[in-house]
Design an enzyme around this catalytic site. Structure first.
Site, mmCIF file in Angstrom:
data_model
loop_
_atom_site.group_PDB
_atom_site.id
_atom_site.type_symbol
_atom_site.label_atom_id
_atom_site.label_comp_id
_atom_site.label_asym_id
_atom_site.label_seq_id
_atom_site.Cartn_x
_atom_site.Cartn_y
_atom_site.Cartn_z
ATOM 1 N N HIS A 176 0.842 -1.192 0.000
ATOM 2 C CA HIS A 176 0.000 0.000 0.000
ATOM 3 C C HIS A 176 0.883 1.250 0.000
ATOM 4 O O HIS A 176 1.945 1.257 0.616
ATOM 5 C CB HIS A 176 -0.917 0.002 1.227
ATOM 6 C CG HIS A 176 -1.966 1.068 1.145
ATOM 7 N ND1 HIS A 176 -1.700 2.369 1.492
ATOM 8 C CD2 HIS A 176 -3.257 1.034 0.733
ATOM 9 C CE1 HIS A 176 -2.802 3.093 1.296
ATOM 10 N NE2 HIS A 176 -3.756 2.301 0.835
ATOM 11 N N GLU A 222 -3.712 1.945 -7.619
ATOM 12 C CA GLU A 222 -4.090 3.082 -6.780
ATOM 13 C C GLU A 222 -3.147 4.248 -7.042
ATOM 14 O O GLU A 222 -2.048 4.298 -6.469
ATOM 15 C CB GLU A 222 -3.964 2.719 -5.299
ATOM 16 C CG GLU A 222 -4.887 1.639 -4.827
ATOM 17 C CD GLU A 222 -5.178 1.783 -3.334
ATOM 18 O OE1 GLU A 222 -6.354 1.939 -2.986
ATOM 19 O OE2 GLU A 222 -4.236 1.767 -2.527
ATOM 20 N N GLY A 233 -7.165 9.409 -0.479
ATOM 21 C CA GLY A 233 -7.420 10.287 0.658
ATOM 22 C C GLY A 233 -7.896 11.679 0.290
ATOM 23 O O GLY A 233 -7.877 12.576 1.119
ATOM 24 N N SER A 257 -10.110 7.152 -3.429
ATOM 25 C CA SER A 257 -11.323 7.974 -3.307
ATOM 26 C C SER A 257 -12.582 7.315 -3.880
ATOM 27 O O SER A 257 -13.460 7.993 -4.413
ATOM 28 C CB SER A 257 -11.114 9.344 -3.951
ATOM 29 O OG SER A 257 -10.065 10.024 -3.308
ATOM 30 N N GLY A 261 -10.938 2.971 0.875
ATOM 31 C CA GLY A 261 -10.396 3.423 2.157
ATOM 32 C C GLY A 261 -11.496 4.037 3.013
ATOM 33 O O GLY A 261 -12.311 3.328 3.607
#
Ligand code: PGA
Length: 263
Positions: free
Chosen positions: A95, A167, A173, A213, A234
């Site tokens: 990640h 990602e 975020g 997102s 997330g």
């Protein structure tokens, strides 16, 4: 099959928060079942015990990280073997938060993928470019480097157990996401790299998810229309309602696809 992965990150601070989350999840799942969606929840490690007991049926448990050794003097670490024995089927590896805050390198992630496979855990292997890399037009090079490294030394059979999560690091975020076309292009690129590494058939068997997102209102744009096999979520995974809603959207999509294939 679609994959919906909820990464709860370092949230749900009290044991009761975890219990509350899981009981709401169970309530949201009442009367529903995912036959074409593999829904995976990755709670903080400290909540693993509660989660493995309370997760609703048909929802799988995943780790957010694991070390590459099986056991020994590695203070603070958890092995894939331990995750497996505590009920996990999946583990998120590489990640971007692990890469940027904890200095994880491609080499470490490769070892972790290898170790996870040995403990029969499926890796959810994250790859993605930073904003700077994207602006310097290096996205394709970065993704290729990460994928080649992560899959190094794996047989086709081992490779097929891995799930890739694309990602873009700049899309995590916040509320900026790539366009459907941009995600689709990445899908094509990843398939091309995997075809070169293995063969087209094997490449087709490796699911590629989108993360960054994700929420139900844009699920169609960033996943379904972009040809992705699922989503790594997330913040929005902290809402069981959102998770179940997205699971249902995937379910409907998959059922339609199956019907169309029959015709
Ligand atoms: P986000 O996180 O959905 O909050 O952007 C995604 C992730 O870190 O996997």
């Amino acid at each position: 099959m679609k994959y919906l992965v909820g990464n709860l990150k370092m949230n749900l601070l009290f044991p009761d928060d975890v219990r509350q989350y899981l009981s709401v999840f169970a309530r949201e799942m009442e009367g529903k079942s995912f036959r074409n969606v593999e829904c995976i929840v990755c709670p903080p490690l400290i909540s693993f015990g509660i989660a493995s007991e309370m997760l609703p049926q048909g929802i799988y448990l995943g780790g957010q990280n694991a070390f590459f050794e099986k056991e020994g003097s590695y203070t603070g670490e958890t092995s894939p073997e331990m995750l497996k024995r505590f009920g996990a089927e999946y583990v998120i590896l590489g990640h971007s938060e692990r890469r940027s805050y904890f200095g994880e390198t491609d080499e470490m992630i490769r070892k972790k993928i290898d170790a996870a496979g040995k403990s029969l855990l499926r890796s959810i292997f994250c790859v993605g470019e930073t904003k700077e890399e994207r602006e310097a037009d290096e996205t394709a090079v970065v993704i290729e480097r990460m994928i080649r490294s992560g899959f190094e030394g794996l047989s086709k059979l081992q490779a097929e157990k891995i799930i890739i999560a694309y990602e873009p690091r700049w899309a995590i975020g916040n509320d900026t996401t790539p366009t459907t076309d941009e995600i689709f292009e990445m899908r094509i690129l990843i398939r091309k790299i995997l075809s070169e590494l293995f063969d087209p058939k094997t490449a087709d068997r490796i699911p590629v998810l989108y993360g960054g997102s994700v929420k139900s209102t844009i699920l169609n744009d960033v996943c379904l229309a972009a040809g992705m096999d699922g989503a790594l979520v997330g913040r929005e995974s902290l809402s069981p309602h959102e998770m179940v809603k997205m699971g249902e959207m995937f379910e409907v999509f998959e059922q339609k696809q199956k019907e169309e294939e029959k015709e």
